[in-house]
Design a protein around this motif. Sequence first.
Motif, mmCIF file in Angstrom:
data_model
loop_
_atom_site.group_PDB
_atom_site.id
_atom_site.type_symbol
_atom_site.label_atom_id
_atom_site.label_comp_id
_atom_site.label_asym_id
_atom_site.label_seq_id
_atom_site.Cartn_x
_atom_site.Cartn_y
_atom_site.Cartn_z
ATOM 1 N N TYR A 196 0.566 -1.201 -0.070
ATOM 2 C CA TYR A 196 0.005 0.073 0.097
ATOM 3 C C TYR A 196 0.952 1.334 -0.002
ATOM 4 O O TYR A 196 2.190 1.202 0.468
ATOM 5 C CB TYR A 196 -0.939 0.126 1.118
ATOM 6 N N ASP A 226 1.104 5.509 0.954
ATOM 7 C CA ASP A 226 0.245 6.593 1.618
ATOM 8 C C ASP A 226 0.747 7.943 0.946
ATOM 9 O O ASP A 226 2.150 8.095 0.985
ATOM 10 C CB ASP A 226 0.642 6.653 3.078
ATOM 11 N N ASP A 232 -2.765 4.192 9.957
ATOM 12 C CA ASP A 232 -3.130 4.197 8.474
ATOM 13 C C ASP A 232 -3.944 2.989 8.198
ATOM 14 O O ASP A 232 -4.945 3.222 7.334
ATOM 15 C CB ASP A 232 -1.932 4.252 7.609
ATOM 16 N N TYR A 247 -7.564 3.403 6.781
ATOM 17 C CA TYR A 247 -7.993 2.720 5.251
ATOM 18 C C TYR A 247 -9.183 1.593 5.463
ATOM 19 O O TYR A 247 -9.991 1.825 4.419
ATOM 20 C CB TYR A 247 -6.776 2.105 4.625
ATOM 21 N N THR A 285 -12.574 2.477 3.606
ATOM 22 C CA THR A 285 -13.107 1.447 2.537
ATOM 23 C C THR A 285 -14.154 0.662 2.877
ATOM 24 O O THR A 285 -15.055 0.550 1.993
ATOM 25 C CB THR A 285 -12.045 0.267 2.529
ATOM 26 N N GLY A 343 -13.807 5.159 -0.503
ATOM 27 C CA GLY A 343 -12.512 5.566 -0.271
ATOM 28 C C GLY A 343 -12.137 6.800 -0.784
ATOM 29 O O GLY A 343 -12.890 7.379 -1.743
ATOM 30 N N ILE A 392 -4.747 6.686 0.280
ATOM 31 C CA ILE A 392 -4.010 5.308 0.759
ATOM 32 C C ILE A 392 -4.648 4.534 -0.292
ATOM 33 O O ILE A 392 -5.949 3.955 -0.519
ATOM 34 C CB ILE A 392 -4.329 4.910 2.034
ATOM 35 N N THR A 393 -3.611 3.824 -1.183
ATOM 36 C CA THR A 393 -3.851 3.052 -2.322
ATOM 37 C C THR A 393 -3.121 1.663 -2.407
ATOM 38 O O THR A 393 -2.152 1.898 -2.266
ATOM 39 C CB THR A 393 -3.888 3.560 -3.699
#
Length: 386
Positions: free
Chosen positions: A74, A76, A86, A90, A94, A99, A103-104
């Motif tokens: 992930y 940030d 985090d 997340y 989510t 979202g 953060i992906t």
Amino acid sequence: MGPGNAVDGRVFHVKLPGHDAMARRADEHVVPTRVMLPRRVVDGPARQVGKRLLMALLVLAATVLIVWLDRAGYNDNADGKVDLLDAVYYATVTLSTTGYGDITPYSDGARLINVVLVTPLRVMFLIILVGTTLEVLTERTREDFRLKRWRSNLRDHTVVVGFGTKGRSAIQTLCATGLPKEQIVIVDPASKVIEAANAEGFTGVVGDATRSDVLLRAELQKARQIIIATQRDDTAVLVALTARQLNRGAKIVAAVREEENAPLLRQSGADAVITSASAAGRLLGLSVLSPSAGTVMEDLIQQGSGLDLIERPVIKAEVGKSVRETEDLVVSVLRGHRLLGYDDPAASPLQLTDRVITIVRATPPPGSGPSGPSLPHLPMSPHHRP
């Protein structure tokens, strides 16, 4: 809802507190007629909310753990690293939204885990949150289904009009003989009374039993026997007339307060009429003359304990014998529509088509000990039950 209001095109009445709820008068209120099935035992609202909250937290914790274990996949946008806070952030965003993109997951493994694990957890989380709403929407459908199934399966049942002292005592006697609660339907105009009946496992119909549409909701046209236990004699007459019109073959038993009203009730269609005030007075008089005799009589009318008064068919071994030669204590013989006393010469010899009314010792439930005063021994027979 005030007097004169209609429900589904029909008007239903209930009397004010302090009056007989079964009699219709000018001071009556209008209540909707409905069938109330016994409710299943469910948790209280606070407990249900607590369970849903716990499940939601478990789903959130599982999502946090998944993200934290795969945090290397992930990114940030703030600092490039994903720590525990985090991961919690997340997971919360989510599960509750789509979202924000800060953060992906960028690695193939993290994206695969989001598709395979996180997305189903998101769906589960939403189902838990809207579960209460869905339950409300489906409750009516479930009740309609239960009601239709109840109507289709109900036949040869017992309808009891009035759930007061007399009605409750009659039901207790029926249940003591083995009649299932599912085979008893109670009709009463008071919602609270029917709710109390539901709590005891009985199905109830709220409404005025002098109206045919109310009795039809109780499926009276398919009933085998009807008990009328209202508080007023005139109401009992109206109920008997309506019930007999709807069901010609059912056995109708009614209670009246005044003995002078018993013939009128029989003319209205009742097969048997019990005068409650006179019966209680006779028992009082007998108890004064002989307390022991009063105790025995009270025991006889209390089914399931001590001595029972029952009706059964004559068995082949008894055919041709006199009533005194049977193993049970026979008090009357029912031959066709004639009720013959045990001392009637016409009662003997017994015929195969006869039915006898006998006194037998009740069989106590397994594990229960003797209760009440000691009663004289009676001869027992393997055929003492119908």
